[in-house]
Design a protein around this motif. Sequence first.
Motif, PDB file in Angstrom:
ATOM      1  N   MET A   1      37.215 -10.731 139.769  1.00 48.11           N
ATOM      2  CA  MET A   1      37.819 -12.024 139.746  1.00 48.11           C
ATOM      3  C   MET A   1      38.117 -12.506 141.156  1.00 48.11           C
ATOM      4  SD  MET A   1      40.415 -11.546 136.649  1.00 48.11           S
ATOM      5  CE  MET A   1      40.037 -10.147 135.645  1.00 48.11           C
ATOM      6  N   PRO A   2      37.109 -12.576 142.006  1.00 45.24           N
ATOM      7  CA  PRO A   2      37.333 -13.050 143.368  1.00 45.24           C
ATOM      8  C   PRO A   2      37.316 -14.577 143.458  1.00 45.24           C
ATOM      9  CG  PRO A   2      35.101 -12.228 143.128  1.00 45.24           C
ATOM     10  CD  PRO A   2      35.783 -12.015 141.811  1.00 45.24           C
ATOM     11  N   PHE A   3      38.010 -15.085 144.459  1.00 42.34           N
ATOM     12  CA  PHE A   3      38.044 -16.508 144.761  1.00 42.34           C
ATOM     13  C   PHE A   3      37.867 -16.651 146.263  1.00 42.34           C
ATOM     14  CE2 PHE A   3      40.964 -20.295 145.612  1.00 42.34           C
ATOM     15  CZ  PHE A   3      39.960 -21.225 145.404  1.00 42.34           C
ATOM     16  N   GLY A  68      41.975  -6.123 142.400  1.00 40.08           N
ATOM     17  CA  GLY A  68      41.626  -4.740 142.107  1.00 40.08           C
ATOM     18  C   GLY A  68      40.862  -4.005 143.189  1.00 40.08           C
ATOM     19  N   ASN A  69      41.122  -4.315 144.457  1.00 41.77           N
ATOM     20  CA  ASN A  69      40.436  -3.618 145.543  1.00 41.77           C
ATOM     21  C   ASN A  69      41.436  -3.333 146.670  1.00 41.77           C
ATOM     22  OD1 ASN A  69      38.509  -2.472 147.196  1.00 41.77           O
ATOM     23  ND2 ASN A  69      37.541  -4.395 147.759  1.00 41.77           N
ATOM     24  N   GLU A  70      42.492  -2.613 146.325  1.00 42.94           N
ATOM     25  CA  GLU A  70      43.538  -2.325 147.306  1.00 42.94           C
ATOM     26  C   GLU A  70      43.024  -1.509 148.484  1.00 42.94           C
ATOM     27  OE1 GLU A  70      44.039  -1.928 143.889  1.00 42.94           O
ATOM     28  OE2 GLU A  70      45.010  -3.878 143.825  1.00 42.94           O
ATOM     29  N   ILE A 104      44.925  -9.692 145.235  1.00 43.81           N
ATOM     30  CA  ILE A 104      45.505 -10.295 144.041  1.00 43.81           C
ATOM     31  C   ILE A 104      46.174  -9.201 143.230  1.00 43.81           C
ATOM     32  CG2 ILE A 104      45.017 -11.522 141.905  1.00 43.81           C
ATOM     33  CD1 ILE A 104      42.612 -12.797 143.312  1.00 43.81           C
ATOM     34  N   GLN A 105      47.462  -9.365 142.983  1.00 47.94           N
ATOM     35  CA  GLN A 105      48.237  -8.392 142.207  1.00 47.94           C
ATOM     36  C   GLN A 105      48.117  -8.655 140.709  1.00 47.94           C
ATOM     37  OE1 GLN A 105      49.920  -5.823 143.859  1.00 47.94           O
ATOM     38  NE2 GLN A 105      48.792  -6.668 145.575  1.00 47.94           N
ATOM     39  N   ASN A 117      47.823  -2.980 138.101  1.00 50.14           N
ATOM     40  CA  ASN A 117      48.208  -1.629 137.675  1.00 50.14           C
ATOM     41  C   ASN A 117      47.409  -1.148 136.464  1.00 50.14           C
ATOM     42  OD1 ASN A 117      50.163  -1.289 139.708  1.00 50.14           O
ATOM     43  ND2 ASN A 117      51.593  -2.554 138.542  1.00 50.14           N
ATOM     44  N   GLN A 118      46.835  -2.069 135.723  1.00 48.12           N
ATOM     45  CA  GLN A 118      45.989  -1.702 134.592  1.00 48.12           C
ATOM     46  C   GLN A 118      44.586  -1.297 135.035  1.00 48.12           C
ATOM     47  OE1 GLN A 118      46.238  -5.451 132.571  1.00 48.12           O
ATOM     48  NE2 GLN A 118      47.718  -4.668 131.076  1.00 48.12           N
ATOM     49  N   TYR A 119      44.240  -1.698 136.260  1.00 45.28           N
ATOM     50  CA  TYR A 119      42.871  -1.485 136.748  1.00 45.28           C
ATOM     51  C   TYR A 119      42.888  -0.748 138.075  1.00 45.28           C
ATOM     52  CZ  TYR A 119      41.976  -5.007 133.251  1.00 45.28           C
ATOM     53  OH  TYR A 119      41.914  -5.696 132.080  1.00 45.28           O
ATOM     54  N   MET A 120      43.600   0.312 138.173  1.00 41.23           N
ATOM     55  CA  MET A 120      43.684   1.068 139.423  1.00 41.23           C
ATOM     56  C   MET A 120      42.338   1.674 139.755  1.00 41.23           C
ATOM     57  SD  MET A 120      46.713   0.550 140.486  1.00 41.23           S
ATOM     58  CE  MET A 120      46.812   1.706 141.813  1.00 41.23           C
ATOM     59  N   GLU A 121      42.057   1.790 141.041  1.00 44.23           N
ATOM     60  CA  GLU A 121      40.781   2.334 141.512  1.00 44.23           C
ATOM     61  C   GLU A 121      40.672   3.814 141.223  1.00 44.23           C
ATOM     62  OE1 GLU A 121      39.564   0.315 145.369  1.00 44.23           O
ATOM     63  OE2 GLU A 121      41.739   0.306 145.406  1.00 44.23           O
TER      64      GLU A 121
END
Length: 121
Positions: A1-3, A68-70, A104-105, A117-121
């Motif tokens: 979901m990038p912008f 989702g790319n911390e 994006i958090q 937090n639902q999609y941690m790497e």
Amino acid sequence: MPFIISKVNVPISKEQEIQLKARLGKAIELVPGKSEEYLLTGFEENYHLYLRGDDSQPIAYIKASIFGNEGHYGYDKLTMEITKIFGEILGIAPHHVYVKYDDIQGWGVNGMYFDRNQYME
């Protein structure tokens, strides 16, 4: 979901906008798990940008918000590609292309909320 939103101090023709959109769509693939399928892009032309107090040269400020790319995987390659794209299409020199990344958090789309937090790497 990038912008990816781009603010440039030069005009953008419809043809250039289509080229930018297409090239950014390919470039986002440099970030693992991202694709044009979910990419949102926006362009602001003739934006009042000053670099060192001067607006006489073409300048670009690009903000890439990515979910989702911390670990920031692929950002180095994406930065190089964005710089190349704006140079080739709009004639903006590499040292006048600034890219800011936002992690994006949380993200909402189609009435649904996604939490990092639902999609941690």
